[in-house]
Design a protein around this motif. Structure first.
Motif, short mmCIF file in Angstrom:
data_model
loop_
_atom_site.label_atom_id
_atom_site.label_comp_id
_atom_site.label_asym_id
_atom_site.label_seq_id
_atom_site.Cartn_x
_atom_site.Cartn_y
_atom_site.Cartn_z
N GLN A 94 0.87 -1.14 0.07
CA GLN A 94 0.14 0.07 0.01
C GLN A 94 0.93 1.34 -0.06
OE1 GLN A 94 -3.24 0.43 2.88
NE2 GLN A 94 -4.34 1.03 0.78
N GLN A 95 1.96 1.15 0.66
CA GLN A 95 2.89 2.31 0.60
C GLN A 95 3.28 2.62 -0.69
OE1 GLN A 95 3.21 4.50 3.05
NE2 GLN A 95 1.47 3.37 4.20
N VAL A 96 3.82 1.63 -1.10
CA VAL A 96 4.33 1.63 -2.56
C VAL A 96 3.30 2.31 -3.59
CG1 VAL A 96 5.10 0.08 -4.85
CG2 VAL A 96 6.05 -0.33 -2.42
N ASP A 97 2.16 2.09 -3.58
CA ASP A 97 0.99 2.50 -4.17
C ASP A 97 0.61 3.71 -3.98
OD1 ASP A 97 0.55 -0.18 -5.58
OD2 ASP A 97 -0.91 -0.90 -4.22
N ILE A 98 0.63 4.02 -2.52
CA ILE A 98 0.53 5.49 -2.28
C ILE A 98 1.54 6.57 -3.10
CG2 ILE A 98 0.45 7.05 -0.54
CD1 ILE A 98 -1.09 5.01 1.14
N ALA A 99 2.81 5.76 -2.98
CA ALA A 99 3.97 6.50 -3.63
C ALA A 99 3.75 6.87 -5.13
CB ALA A 99 5.11 6.13 -3.15
N ALA A 100 3.24 5.67 -5.80
CA ALA A 100 2.89 5.76 -7.00
C ALA A 100 1.96 6.73 -7.57
CB ALA A 100 2.69 4.76 -7.74
N ILE A 101 0.98 6.85 -6.61
CA ILE A 101 -0.23 7.68 -7.05
C ILE A 101 -0.02 9.18 -6.62
CG2 ILE A 101 -2.69 8.45 -6.08
CD1 ILE A 101 -3.02 5.41 -6.07
N THR A 102 0.98 9.56 -5.75
CA THR A 102 1.41 10.64 -5.33
C THR A 102 2.40 11.19 -6.27
OG1 THR A 102 1.25 10.31 -2.74
CG2 THR A 102 2.83 11.82 -3.67
N ASP A 103 3.18 10.47 -6.86
CA ASP A 103 4.29 10.74 -8.16
C ASP A 103 3.33 11.33 -9.30
OD1 ASP A 103 6.87 10.86 -9.55
OD2 ASP A 103 5.69 9.12 -10.56
N ILE A 104 2.31 10.51 -9.56
CA ILE A 104 1.35 10.84 -10.74
C ILE A 104 0.67 12.16 -10.56
CG2 ILE A 104 -0.99 10.12 -11.77
CD1 ILE A 104 0.06 7.24 -11.38
N ILE B 24 -2.44 17.43 -2.31
CA ILE B 24 -2.94 16.18 -2.03
C ILE B 24 -3.64 15.96 -0.76
CG2 ILE B 24 -2.68 13.66 -1.88
CD1 ILE B 24 -0.50 14.02 -3.81
N LEU B 25 -4.87 15.99 -0.47
CA LEU B 25 -5.49 15.71 0.83
C LEU B 25 -5.53 14.48 1.42
CD1 LEU B 25 -8.44 18.39 0.12
CD2 LEU B 25 -6.17 18.87 0.93
N ASN B 26 -5.84 13.46 0.34
CA ASN B 26 -6.08 12.27 0.82
C ASN B 26 -5.95 11.11 -0.27
OD1 ASN B 26 -6.89 9.77 2.63
ND2 ASN B 26 -9.05 10.12 2.33
N ILE B 27 -5.48 9.87 0.14
CA ILE B 27 -5.42 8.99 -0.83
C ILE B 27 -5.93 7.75 -0.15
CG2 ILE B 27 -4.02 7.34 -2.53
CD1 ILE B 27 -1.99 9.48 -2.67
N LYS B 28 -7.02 6.98 -1.13
CA LYS B 28 -7.56 5.73 -0.39
C LYS B 28 -7.44 4.60 -1.40
CE LYS B 28 -10.44 3.26 2.48
NZ LYS B 28 -10.00 2.52 3.65
N ILE B 29 -6.76 3.48 -1.03
CA ILE B 29 -6.73 2.44 -1.75
C ILE B 29 -7.42 1.30 -1.47
CG2 ILE B 29 -5.01 0.91 -2.96
CD1 ILE B 29 -3.01 3.25 -2.60
N VAL B 30 -8.09 0.49 -2.14
CA VAL B 30 -8.58 -0.70 -1.87
C VAL B 30 -8.41 -1.77 -3.32
CG1 VAL B 30 -10.68 -2.08 -1.40
CG2 VAL B 30 -10.38 0.38 -0.56
N ASN B 31 -7.76 -2.71 -2.86
CA ASN B 31 -7.32 -3.61 -4.06
C ASN B 31 -6.58 -2.59 -5.33
OD1 ASN B 31 -7.90 -5.86 -2.24
ND2 ASN B 31 -9.88 -5.61 -3.02
N SER B 32 -7.37 -2.80 -6.43
CA SER B 32 -6.87 -2.36 -7.40
C SER B 32 -7.32 -1.06 -7.85
CB SER B 32 -6.86 -3.07 -8.68
OG SER B 32 -8.37 -3.57 -9.18
N ILE B 33 -8.12 -0.32 -7.03
CA ILE B 33 -8.83 0.91 -7.13
C ILE B 33 -8.24 1.91 -6.14
CG2 ILE B 33 -10.90 0.00 -8.45
CD1 ILE B 33 -12.54 0.42 -5.96
N ALA B 34 -8.42 3.09 -6.47
CA ALA B 34 -8.18 4.30 -5.43
C ALA B 34 -9.11 5.67 -5.76
CB ALA B 34 -6.50 4.37 -5.51
#
Length: 151
Positions: free
Chosen positions: A29-39, A103-113
């Motif tokens: 999840q930390q990797v995914d949050i970092a990827a979305i943050t980068d985007i 960025i105020l918030n990022i919520k990830i569940v499986n393959s959606i965010a």
């Protein structure tokens, strides 16, 4: 007694396995949050700020729809129309006016965010909700909703 010891050992193994799974999920999840943050920071904000429709378009699925309201008026565009608008307006960078993306918030569940974003530019204070889907290992925006929360 042997059965009790075997049960304790099995429970310890299961508990250790669950802890390892939870740690892996948290790390993923930390990797995914970092990827979305980068985007968001290096493509979304930068593309809007600079008026770079190619950079901005690279993070949207071709079928993305944009819905919301601006100054109380309904807003709807396909991603192509939205990007054309970005291309044909004066960018915040070229205008010399302030721009702030957060960025105020990022919520990830499986393959959606969902990423909740604040964009302040010109006389607007947008609150955006960007829907992401992980496709072939890459996070991509599949929907954008926005509202102008300026007073």
């Amino acid at each position: 007694m042997k059965n009790f010891i075997v049960l304790i050992v099995l429970m310890s193994c299961v508990t250790a396995g669950l802890k390892a799974q939870n740690r892996i999920k948290m790390e993923n999840q930390q990797v995914d949050i970092a990827a979305i943050t980068d985007i968001v920071e290096n493509y979304y904000f930068k593309g809007i700020y600079e008026g770079d429709e190619m950079l901005l378009g690279s993070i949207f699925h071709p079928g993305t729809l944009v819905f919301g309201d601006v100054k109380g008026q309904p807003y709807f565009k396909t991603i192509d129309l939205y990007l054309d608008g970005v291309k044909n307006r004066q960018s915040p960078k070229d205008s010399g006016k302030p721009f702030k993306g957060e960025i105020l918030n990022i919520k990830i569940v499986n393959s959606i965010a969902i990423a909740e974003i604040s964009v302040k530019m010109y006389d607007f204070n947008y609150l955006d909700f960007l829907s992401f889907h992980r496709i072939d290992g890459q996070w991509i925006i599949v929907n954008k909703m926005l509202t102008d929360v300026s007073k």
